[in-house]
Design a protein around this motif. Structure first.
Motif, PDB file in Angstrom:
ATOM      1  N   UNK A 168     106.983 159.068  85.438  1.00  0.00           N
ATOM      2  CA  UNK A 168     107.366 158.538  86.753  1.00  0.00           C
ATOM      3  C   UNK A 168     106.755 157.178  87.013  1.00  0.00           C
ATOM      4  N   UNK A 169     105.491 157.016  86.652  1.00  0.00           N
ATOM      5  CA  UNK A 169     104.813 155.742  86.883  1.00  0.00           C
ATOM      6  C   UNK A 169     105.332 154.644  85.960  1.00  0.00           C
ATOM      7  N   UNK A 170     105.689 154.999  84.739  1.00  0.00           N
ATOM      8  CA  UNK A 170     106.293 154.017  83.836  1.00  0.00           C
ATOM      9  C   UNK A 170     107.635 153.554  84.400  1.00  0.00           C
ATOM     10  N   UNK A 171     108.430 154.501  84.916  1.00  0.00           N
ATOM     11  CA  UNK A 171     109.726 154.149  85.512  1.00  0.00           C
ATOM     12  C   UNK A 171     109.527 153.211  86.697  1.00  0.00           C
ATOM     13  N   UNK A 172     108.571 153.542  87.569  1.00  0.00           N
ATOM     14  CA  UNK A 172     108.287 152.698  88.736  1.00  0.00           C
ATOM     15  C   UNK A 172     107.857 151.302  88.280  1.00  0.00           C
ATOM     16  N   UNK A 173     106.933 151.235  87.337  1.00  0.00           N
ATOM     17  CA  UNK A 173     106.423 149.940  86.868  1.00  0.00           C
ATOM     18  C   UNK A 173     107.522 149.098  86.237  1.00  0.00           C
ATOM     19  N   UNK A 174     108.358 149.721  85.407  1.00  0.00           N
ATOM     20  CA  UNK A 174     109.448 148.977  84.782  1.00  0.00           C
ATOM     21  C   UNK A 174     110.461 148.492  85.818  1.00  0.00           C
ATOM     22  N   UNK A 175     110.718 149.323  86.832  1.00  0.00           N
ATOM     23  CA  UNK A 175     111.677 148.899  87.858  1.00  0.00           C
ATOM     24  C   UNK A 175     111.141 147.694  88.634  1.00  0.00           C
ATOM     25  N   UNK A 176     109.845 147.657  88.897  1.00  0.00           N
ATOM     26  CA  UNK A 176     109.245 146.518  89.595  1.00  0.00           C
ATOM     27  C   UNK A 176     109.289 145.269  88.719  1.00  0.00           C
TER      28      UNK A 176
END
Length: 185
Positions: A168-176
């Motif tokens: 989840x955090x990787x997805x959030x970071x990549x989206x940012x």
């Protein structure tokens, strides 16, 4: 987007926003909401999402407000009211607090209060700038849970990552990163 004339959502921004929200949903689901502890954690996430919606509404109102305001006063009132609400909400769940806690607790509490107050004051000062789009500024808020969890894993002995949270955090970071990445022409 709906209330600000200069905050357009293009397909790229929509994908980034949905991906970041999806990352939060994944983290929430990984909390195993069928257990007592998982339900408590999901309830905390729901409270954070409600706070984010409330904050976003306030920011739109502040950005549309043409009268200058004092970010320090606004921040002080917001933190006081938010703290009072959380304190009152905690009483039925946690009971009344025993104030006989170690000195290090109060030092940490003071440090967190100073950091939070400073960050919000800077945030509200940024909102007052005409060139700053709140729709783009708000995307950085998705970093808070990522950084908070990463620091807790590093600094707290009983904290460790699980697969759902990391993904989840990787997805959030990549989206940012994708949101702020400027395409070259």
């Amino acid at each position: 987007h709906l209330f600000m004339h200069n905050a357009f959502l293009n397909p790229r921004k929509i994908v980034c926003l949905l991906a970041a929200i999806g990352g939060i949903v994944l983290i929430s689901i990984s909390r195993n909401p069928t257990t007592e502890e998982g339900r408590t954690q999901v309830f905390g996430i729901v409270l954070l999402l409600m706070a984010a919606a409330s904050e976003a509404t306030l920011q739109v109102v502040l950005k549309k407000n043409t009268n200058p305001y004092d970010p320090m006063k606004l921040n002080a009132v917001q933190i006081f009211l938010g703290g009072l609400f959380l304190f009152l909400l905690s009483i039925p769940v946690e009971g009344l607090m025993d104030f006989k806690l170690p000195v290090v607790f109060y030092g940490n509490l003071l440090w967190l209060a100073i950091v939070s107050a400073s960050a919000f004051s800077i945030w509200y000062s940024l909102i007052q700038r005409p060139e700053v789009l709140i729709s783009e500024l708000n995307m950085t808020k998705f970093l808070s849970p990522v950084m908070g969890a990463a620091f807790s894993w590093l600094l707290m002995a009983n904290e460790s990552p699980d697969l759902g949270s990391v993904v989840g955090m990787v997805i959030i970071s990549l989206s940012i990163l994708f949101f702020y990445h400027k395409r070259r022409i």
